[in-house]
Design a protein around this motif. Structure first.
Motif, PDB file in Angstrom:
ATOM      1  N   GLY A  15       0.422  20.105   8.189  1.00 15.34           N
ATOM      2  CA  GLY A  15       0.991  18.773   8.301  1.00 15.34           C
ATOM      3  C   GLY A  15       0.746  18.236   6.806  1.00 15.34           C
ATOM      4  N   PRO A  16       1.348  16.931   6.408  1.00 13.53           N
ATOM      5  CA  PRO A  16       1.518  16.801   5.189  1.00 13.53           C
ATOM      6  C   PRO A  16      -0.055  15.664   5.269  1.00 13.53           C
ATOM      7  CG  PRO A  16       3.007  15.370   6.924  1.00 13.53           C
ATOM      8  CD  PRO A  16       2.523  16.401   8.081  1.00 13.53           C
ATOM      9  N   GLN A  17      -0.786  16.187   4.187  1.00 15.57           N
ATOM     10  CA  GLN A  17      -1.730  16.110   3.247  1.00 15.57           C
ATOM     11  C   GLN A  17      -2.086  15.168   3.304  1.00 15.57           C
ATOM     12  OE1 GLN A  17      -2.897  19.985   2.042  1.00 15.57           O
ATOM     13  NE2 GLN A  17      -4.385  19.719   3.738  1.00 15.57           N
ATOM     14  N   PHE A  18      -3.436  14.465   3.022  1.00 10.90           N
ATOM     15  CA  PHE A  18      -3.164  12.559   1.945  1.00 10.90           C
ATOM     16  C   PHE A  18      -3.571  13.331  -0.063  1.00 10.90           C
ATOM     17  CE2 PHE A  18      -4.633   8.707   0.408  1.00 10.90           C
ATOM     18  CZ  PHE A  18      -5.688   8.655  -0.182  1.00 10.90           C
ATOM     19  N   ILE A  19      -2.920  12.505  -0.541  1.00  4.38           N
ATOM     20  CA  ILE A  19      -3.632  13.213  -1.993  1.00  4.38           C
ATOM     21  C   ILE A  19      -3.841  12.589  -2.233  1.00  4.38           C
ATOM     22  CG2 ILE A  19      -2.678  14.045  -4.068  1.00  4.38           C
ATOM     23  CD1 ILE A  19       0.219  15.400  -3.422  1.00  4.38           C
ATOM     24  N   ILE A  20      -3.469  10.835  -2.278  1.00  4.88           N
ATOM     25  CA  ILE A  20      -3.719   9.376  -3.027  1.00  4.88           C
ATOM     26  C   ILE A  20      -3.120   8.468  -2.942  1.00  4.88           C
ATOM     27  CG2 ILE A  20      -1.904   9.332  -5.474  1.00  4.88           C
ATOM     28  CD1 ILE A  20      -4.123   8.841  -7.139  1.00  4.88           C
TER      29      ILE A  20
ATOM     30  N   CYS B 230       6.023   9.647  -0.305  1.00  8.50           N
ATOM     31  CA  CYS B 230       6.051   8.754  -0.733  1.00  8.50           C
ATOM     32  C   CYS B 230       6.077   8.352   0.611  1.00  8.50           C
ATOM     33  CB  CYS B 230       6.251   8.523  -1.841  1.00  8.50           C
ATOM     34  SG  CYS B 230       7.681   7.495  -1.646  1.00  8.50           S
ATOM     35  N   ALA B 231       5.074   7.121   0.791  1.00 15.09           N
ATOM     36  CA  ALA B 231       4.486   6.621   2.153  1.00 15.09           C
ATOM     37  C   ALA B 231       4.216   5.190   1.486  1.00 15.09           C
ATOM     38  CB  ALA B 231       3.605   6.481   3.031  1.00 15.09           C
ATOM     39  N   GLU B 232       5.457   4.327   1.958  1.00 13.75           N
ATOM     40  CA  GLU B 232       5.034   2.768   1.696  1.00 13.75           C
ATOM     41  C   GLU B 232       4.501   1.773   2.992  1.00 13.75           C
ATOM     42  OE1 GLU B 232       7.968   0.104   0.869  1.00 13.75           O
ATOM     43  OE2 GLU B 232      10.006   1.609   1.357  1.00 13.75           O
ATOM     44  N   ILE B 233       3.591   0.848   2.889  1.00 17.23           N
ATOM     45  CA  ILE B 233       3.167   0.208   4.182  1.00 17.23           C
ATOM     46  C   ILE B 233       3.600  -1.158   3.600  1.00 17.23           C
ATOM     47  CG2 ILE B 233       1.433   0.251   5.434  1.00 17.23           C
ATOM     48  CD1 ILE B 233       1.756   3.267   3.236  1.00 17.23           C
ATOM     49  N   PHE B 234       3.854  -2.169   4.683  1.00 19.80           N
ATOM     50  CA  PHE B 234       3.926  -2.880   4.946  1.00 19.80           C
ATOM     51  C   PHE B 234       3.246  -4.017   5.967  1.00 19.80           C
ATOM     52  CE2 PHE B 234       7.515  -3.812   6.321  1.00 19.80           C
ATOM     53  CZ  PHE B 234       8.770  -2.050   6.009  1.00 19.80           C
TER      54      PHE B 234
ATOM     55  N   TYR C 236       0.950  -1.292  -0.556  1.00 21.70           N
ATOM     56  CA  TYR C 236       0.073   0.007   0.062  1.00 21.70           C
ATOM     57  C   TYR C 236       0.755   1.649   0.171  1.00 21.70           C
ATOM     58  CZ  TYR C 236      -3.667   2.683   1.618  1.00 21.70           C
ATOM     59  OH  TYR C 236      -4.861   4.067   2.008  1.00 21.70           O
ATOM     60  N   PHE C 237       0.365   1.441  -0.985  1.00 20.40           N
ATOM     61  CA  PHE C 237       1.364   3.197  -0.770  1.00 20.40           C
ATOM     62  C   PHE C 237       0.423   4.540  -1.017  1.00 20.40           C
ATOM     63  CE2 PHE C 237       4.991   1.101  -1.799  1.00 20.40           C
ATOM     64  CZ  PHE C 237       4.325  -0.443  -2.626  1.00 20.40           C
ATOM     65  N   ILE C 238       0.795   5.309  -0.344  1.00 13.13           N
ATOM     66  CA  ILE C 238       0.576   6.935  -0.432  1.00 13.13           C
ATOM     67  C   ILE C 238       1.724   8.280   0.076  1.00 13.13           C
ATOM     68  CG2 ILE C 238      -1.194   8.387   1.285  1.00 13.13           C
ATOM     69  CD1 ILE C 238      -1.476   6.161   2.816  1.00 13.13           C
ATOM     70  N   TRP C 239       1.414   9.343  -1.192  1.00 17.19           N
ATOM     71  CA  TRP C 239       1.470  10.039  -1.616  1.00 17.19           C
ATOM     72  C   TRP C 239       1.016  11.433  -0.375  1.00 17.19           C
ATOM     73  CZ3 TRP C 239       5.725  11.545  -3.562  1.00 17.19           C
ATOM     74  CH2 TRP C 239       6.543  10.413  -4.876  1.00 17.19           C
TER      75      TRP C 239
END
Lengths: 113, 113
Positions: free
Chosen positions: B43-48, B90-94, B32-35
């Motif tokens: 603060g950081p805001q979710f984009i997609i 970018c964020a990666e989630i595992f 799962y990945f988030i920008w």
């Protein structure tokens, strides 16, 4: 509330003092995260709360850092005997459940003199 | 063009041009990945976001591309506007534990008039 809120927005303290930072997550969100962001750096994970489970404290940089989440809602991050290297923006985020979209608060800017 | 600043790589684009921000992630198990977009003082805001079972996802003016073969993620912004100037993470989630959210150092997007 409509979003994640944090207080105070800014905190200036003297080296050696204790500070408490507060986070109010979005109502109904079971997951709550604390991050630290030093100037120009990426987000450093600190601690994660999920429901009533024991928190994941693996990101806390030292035993001077601790956090609580009371009643599954509000969280407090405490830094004891602050050091100058603790100066950073401390961000809180919440999500409906784990591995879901995180919504960030505005952050607390901590300056340790 | 791209350049490496003191801490953050910087991308400068002309207003109206398309922007492409790249991110290399580290863990092939990430699913799962988030920008996030972080404007100055916020603060950081979710984009997609995008799941690993997809290779492309589109939002409003933004597209995320995922290449799992080379562990590469990109964010495309169409018709870049001055309000797009920010740092993009970018964020990666595992796995299902908070410690497995990993954020990249961020890219600063500067929109030129």
């Amino acid at each position: 509330g409509a979003g994640v809120s944090q207080s105070p927005s800014n905190k200036v303290t003297e080296k050696g003092k204790d500070v408490e930072l507060r986070c109010d997550p979005i109502s109904g969100h079971t997951a709550l995260y604390w991050y630290r962001q030093s100037l120009g750096q990426g987000l450093e994970f600190l601690i994660y709360f999920q429901g009533n489970s024991a928190p994941d404290k693996s990101g806390l940089p030292s035993d001077r850092f601790s956090a609580e989440r009371t009643g599954g809602s509000v969280s407090t991050l405490t830094i004891q005997r602050t050091q100058q290297e603790d100066s950073a923006v401390y961000l809180c985020a919440s999500s409906f459940t784990e591995q879901e979209t995180q919504y960030f608060g505005p952050g607390t800017r901590l300056l340790v003199l | 063009g791209e350049s490496v600043g003191l801490h953050l790589p910087t991308l400068s684009v002309q207003e109206g041009d398309n922007s492409i921000i790249n991110c290399a992630y580290s863990n092939s198990a990430s699913d799962y990945f988030i920008w996030y977009k972080q404007e100055s003082g916020k603060g950081p805001q979710f984009i997609i976001d995008i799941r690993s079972n997809m290779d492309k996802r589109q939002g409003q003016r933004v597209t995320v591309l995922l290449n799992k073969t080379v562990k590469h993620l990109s964010l495309q912004i169409a018709a870049t506007q001055p309000g797009d100037s920010a740092v993009y993470f970018c964020a990666e989630i595992f796995d299902n534990y908070g410690q497995n959210f990993v954020f990249g150092p961020g890219t600063r997007l500067s929109v030129l008039p």
